[in-house]
Motif scaffolding. Structure first.
Motif: not given
Length: 341
Positions: A24, A94, A59
């Motif tokens: 991430w 991820s 995110v």
């Protein structure tokens, strides 16, 4: 230049849109170069998305960027020789989390939580029905306390985890595709056909992430298969396996894509038979056959049956996979033992 192997329709080559991993925070599209090389030789047209990571965005921003990329691909890929009706989303690590979250939100009818910084609309007119399939390689699907504790034990700072995923389980559930499906089972049935691949030697993402996600999709009536590779490691799909010309994971991808196309053809034949014959015997027979195939798609017996057929149908694509480089396995095993992943 694009390979024509594996192109079996007039619409162009099957397309794989790759969402790279990178915890991430440190990903880059070129991480998938070796994987794309093998997929290209098998006849796929590859798109590696270069999207923003933390700390540029959270995110939601990562999901937003890839949502836009999918919309672009569906509109433009035919200009590059790709078939927009056979667009597969593939995410590693991820990237598997970001890709599955994006599709779960689309399945729920919620494409995005945040507007673009420019203020322009991000809600391209696409749905999960436009996606041929989803492939998760060593992906993350549930941000529960157990997994976050595991990340911390592997060196992830707790402050980083709280910043990226939220400080409460309620916030993390909003970023967990598995939690979304548990709360809204209809997401699983609207979710694209799914292939999950995981190595038992993965140190950073436990196998249970893929097992539980597969189980949730199937329990809710969706289509998902899990291929488990003994040994290996977290980066096998993109680094270690390609360096050895071990194409077993790419083989999973090729065969899954064939199965999804076969199932789509059967559904099309069923619909055509219904239109031609109404409620007649032929339509009923076609419907029964197709429904039986669909209901068994999650079973081990059906998986082995179609795999034999698929191997024969995909013989040319499988035979075209790279045989070089051939890094000695002892070197790769040493690398696997050193890496924290």
């Amino acid at each position: 230049k694009q390979s024509k192997k594996g192109t079996d329709t007039d619409g162009g080559a099957p397309v794989i849109l790759l969402i790279t991993g990178g915890a991430w925070a440190i990903g880059y599209k070129c991480y998938t170069t070796l994987l794309c090389r093998a997929l290209r030789e098998a006849g796929f047209l590859c798109i590696a998305v270069d999207y923003r990571y933390w700390p540029q965005v959270g995110v939601n921003g990562m999901v937003e960027d890839n949502d836009i990329a999918v919309g672009w691909a569906l509109k433009n890929i035919s200009s590059y020789g790709g078939d927009p009706k056979r667009l597969i989303v593939l995410g590693h690590s991820s990237g598997g989390h970001v890709g599955s979250l994006m599709l779960a939100r689309r399945a729920f009818g919620r494409p995005s939580d945040l507007p673009l910084p420019t203020g322009e609309s991000t809600k391209d007119d696409w749905t999960c029905a436009d996606i041929f399939g989803f492939i998760g390689l060593a992906g993350v699907y549930h941000l529960n306390d157990h997994f976050l504790g595991h990340l911390h034990s592997k060196g992830f700072d707790r402050a980083f985890v709280r910043t990226v995923f939220g400080g409460t389980q309620a916030l993390r559930d909003l970023l967990s595709p598995l939690s979304m499906m548990a709360e809204n089972p209809s997401i699983s049935t609207a979710f694209p056909p799914t292939l999950l691949v995981h190595c038992t030697g993965d140190k950073i993402v436990p196998l249970e992430q893929s097992e539980n996600f597969r189980d949730m999709i199937v329990a809710n009536g969706g289509d998902a298969e899990l291929c488990v590779h003994e040994g290996g490691g977290h980066n096998d799909p993109v680094i270690h396996a390609p360096f050895m010309s071990d194409d077993s994971i790419v083989r999973n991808v090729i065969l899954a894509a064939w199965r999804w196309g076969d199932q789509a053809s059967k559904r099309k034949a069923e619909a055509s038979a219904k239109d031609d014959n109404g409620d007649g015997e032929d339509a009923a027979r076609t419907e029964t056959t197709t429904s039986a195939s669909s209901s068994q798609s999650g079973s081990e017996v059906d998986w082995r049956t179609w795999e034999r057929v698929a191997e024969e149908a995909c013989k040319e694509s499988l035979g075209a996979l790279p045989t070089w480089p051939k890094m000695p396995r002892t070197i790769i095993e040493t690398a696997r033992s050193i890496t924290p992943f």
